[in-house]
Scaffold this active site. Structure first.
Site, PDB file in Angstrom:
ATOM      1  N   TRP A 102       0.829  -1.216   0.000  1.00 16.86           N
ATOM      2  CA  TRP A 102       0.000   0.000   0.000  1.00 16.86           C
ATOM      3  C   TRP A 102       0.857   1.256   0.000  1.00 16.86           C
ATOM      4  O   TRP A 102       0.499   2.246  -0.642  1.00 16.86           O
ATOM      5  CB  TRP A 102      -1.027  -0.035   1.146  1.00 16.86           C
ATOM      6  CG  TRP A 102      -2.039  -1.096   0.859  1.00 16.86           C
ATOM      7  CD1 TRP A 102      -2.184  -2.290   1.496  1.00 16.86           C
ATOM      8  CD2 TRP A 102      -3.005  -1.099  -0.210  1.00 16.86           C
ATOM      9  NE1 TRP A 102      -3.184  -3.028   0.897  1.00 16.86           N
ATOM     10  CE2 TRP A 102      -3.701  -2.317  -0.144  1.00 16.86           C
ATOM     11  CE3 TRP A 102      -3.345  -0.187  -1.214  1.00 16.86           C
ATOM     12  CZ2 TRP A 102      -4.718  -2.662  -1.044  1.00 16.86           C
ATOM     13  CZ3 TRP A 102      -4.351  -0.519  -2.114  1.00 16.86           C
ATOM     14  CH2 TRP A 102      -5.019  -1.741  -2.021  1.00 16.86           C
ATOM     15  N   ASP A 172      -1.970   6.752   6.180  1.00 16.08           N
ATOM     16  CA  ASP A 172      -3.019   5.901   5.608  1.00 16.08           C
ATOM     17  C   ASP A 172      -3.411   4.887   6.681  1.00 16.08           C
ATOM     18  O   ASP A 172      -2.751   3.866   6.851  1.00 16.08           O
ATOM     19  CB  ASP A 172      -2.490   5.195   4.353  1.00 16.08           C
ATOM     20  CG  ASP A 172      -3.489   4.186   3.810  1.00 16.08           C
ATOM     21  OD1 ASP A 172      -4.583   4.033   4.390  1.00 16.08           O
ATOM     22  OD2 ASP A 172      -3.162   3.542   2.791  1.00 16.08           O
ATOM     23  N   LYS A 196     -13.158  -1.534   6.428  1.00 18.11           N
ATOM     24  CA  LYS A 196     -12.488  -2.488   7.310  1.00 18.11           C
ATOM     25  C   LYS A 196     -12.995  -2.311   8.744  1.00 18.11           C
ATOM     26  O   LYS A 196     -13.681  -3.159   9.272  1.00 18.11           O
ATOM     27  CB  LYS A 196     -10.978  -2.289   7.230  1.00 18.11           C
ATOM     28  CG  LYS A 196     -10.468  -2.500   5.810  1.00 18.11           C
ATOM     29  CD  LYS A 196      -9.123  -1.873   5.590  1.00 18.11           C
ATOM     30  CE  LYS A 196      -8.748  -1.869   4.138  1.00 18.11           C
ATOM     31  NZ  LYS A 196      -8.613  -3.204   3.547  1.00 18.11           N
TER      32      LYS A 196
HETATM   33  N1  PMP Z   1      -4.500   1.499   1.961  1.00 18.21           N
HETATM   34  C1  PMP Z   1      -4.570   0.367   2.692  1.00 18.21           C
HETATM   35  C2  PMP Z   1      -3.661   0.206   3.855  1.00 18.21           C
HETATM   36  C3  PMP Z   1      -5.491  -0.618   2.329  1.00 18.21           C
HETATM   37  O1  PMP Z   1      -5.553  -1.756   3.044  1.00 18.21           O
HETATM   38  C4  PMP Z   1      -6.350  -0.422   1.229  1.00 18.21           C
HETATM   39  C5  PMP Z   1      -7.402  -1.420   0.830  1.00 18.21           C
HETATM   40  N2  PMP Z   1      -7.165  -2.723   1.067  1.00 18.21           N
HETATM   41  C6  PMP Z   1      -6.210   0.762   0.495  1.00 18.21           C
HETATM   42  C7  PMP Z   1      -5.299   1.702   0.904  1.00 18.21           C
HETATM   43  C8  PMP Z   1      -7.072   1.030  -0.699  1.00 18.21           C
HETATM   44  O2  PMP Z   1      -8.304   1.390  -0.236  1.00 18.21           O
HETATM   45  P1  PMP Z   1      -9.558   1.632  -1.178  1.00 18.21           P
HETATM   46  O3  PMP Z   1      -9.948   0.308  -1.731  1.00 18.21           O
HETATM   47  O4  PMP Z   1     -10.562   2.212  -0.218  1.00 18.21           O
HETATM   48  O5  PMP Z   1      -9.154   2.606  -2.228  1.00 18.21           O
END
Ligand code: PMP
Length: 360
Positions: A102, A172, A196
């Site tokens: 991420w 994030d 989540k």
């Molecule tokens: N950052 C993290 C730490 C994530 O776990 C995720 C999704 N698994 C995201 C960003 C992306 O999020 P989204 O699908 O809401 O764009």
């Protein structure tokens, strides 16, 4: 019909009490004669739902008054772009910490807008650790420092908050928000996709220090400018009303559980049960350095990967679902956000022990 223990990393389990209440209110929300989905976002009823959700989140996280809470769309992935678009000002560079998949996505997006200085990385260690703060190579001219406190795929979580001085710290928190108490005042922006630990997909939370709003260039689209959403109390366009309503009920539920302190105790205990099982049996492994193991996402492998399919099949029969690891790493992953009952973890632990014994 019985509900399963769903170990998905997101969309993830929601508290059963919240889903029950939502179902009771589905046809007629508190005498309005309509569901929340059908309400005008500018009507009195929805405005009260929205305001209560924000007030409860502020209470839960002890959000200081000089921070705004925005209820946006586009997922955490849209924040990867909004952050440089809104924060660079006349600066040309930003610092990023690379601790996994991420972080990498955030870095790739930022590179469209600025020079990215990767101030620290754990890539050489296959993302099984967190770089010590003393090793970070921060640039004093950076517009901000971005990091990912919990890497959902690697199951790596920071056990400290970096002190970046006057340079705003951006986090994030998609997979760690509401899992424990944090000092919001240490951050410039905290953002999280809701699916989540907060509520259904479609809602993105942004907690932003006021002075970081209003610095976007004229070429930034209105929808991607924090100032637009701040001025309109997140109602510049139609917000994700139903997700906002459900998130509000989750905030209320967490408050009723005793708040984030109580949540943290349960989360630490739940994760320890899993890590103890993994470490005590030669059958399983988790490569993450112990002090940086995530409370929320517990990846593990079977030493004999030929047994993976059998493990998943037998687990599913016991109502233990969505344990397959992320496609990039394989193995298993148990995501155990706030709404995963401790009984779900206990059932998984017992199954892991039984499975190891039967297949050793
Ligand atoms: N950052 C993290 C730490 C994530 O776990 C995720 C999704 N698994 C995201 C960003 C992306 O999020 P989204 O699908 O809401 O764009």
């Amino acid at each position: 019909m019985s509900r399963v223990y769903n170990f998905s990393a997101g969309p993830a389990m929601l508290p059963e009490a919240v889903i029950k209440k939502a179902s009771e209110e589905m046809l007629d929300w508190q005498g309005e004669g309509m569901s929340v989905m059908e309400m005008s976002h500018r009507g009195k009823a929805f405005m009260s739902i929205a305001a209560k959700a924000e007030a409860d989140l502020r209470k839960l996280m002890a959000i200081p008054e000089n921070y705004k809470v925005l209820f946006l769309q586009g997922g955490a992935s849209t924040q990867f772009a909004m952050i440089p678009m809104n924060l660079l000002g006349d600066k040309k560079t930003a610092d990023y910490i690379n601790t996994g998949m991420w972080s990498k996505k955030a870095i790739a997006e930022a590179k469209r807008y600025c020079d990215v200085n990767v101030a620290a990385t754990s890539e050489d260690n296959s993302f099984t650790t967190v770089p010590e703060f003393s090793s970070w190579n921060l640039n004093p001219d950076a517009a901000y420092v971005h990091y990912t406190p919990n890497e959902t795929i690697g199951g790596v979580e920071f056990n400290y908050i970096p002190d970046t001085g006057d340079v705003p710290l951006i986090a994030d928190m998609s997979s760690t928000i509401l899992s424990r108490e944090i000092d919001v005042s240490k951050f410039g922006i905290i953002y999280a996709g809701a699916q989540k630990n907060v509520g259904p997909a479609g809602l993105t939370l942004v907690i932003i220090r006021e002075d970081l709003i209003g610095n976007a260039g004229d070429n930034v689209p209105a929808m991607l400018n924090y100032a637009t959403h701040d001025k309109a109390d997140s109602m510049y366009n139609t917000p994700p009303t139903y997700a906002w309503y459900l998130a509000g009920m989750v905030f209320e539920w967490v408050l009723n559980q005793g708040g984030l302190k109580a949540m943290a105790e349960i989360n630490e205990r739940k994760s320890a049960k899993l890590y103890d099982t993994i470490d005590s049996l030669d059958f399983y492994a988790n490569p993450v350095e112990k002090q940086y193991r995530s409370w929320m996402n517990v990846p593990f492998t079977l030493k004999n990967a030929d047994l993976d399919a059998k493990f998943l099949e037998e687990a599913a029969k016991l109502g233990l679902q969505t344990l397959k690891g992320h496609r990039s790493v394989g193995g298993m992953r148990a995501s155990i956000y706030n709404a995963m009952p401790e009984a779900g973890v206990d059932t998984l632990v017992q199954f892991m022990k039984d499975f190891a014994q039967a297949n050793s």
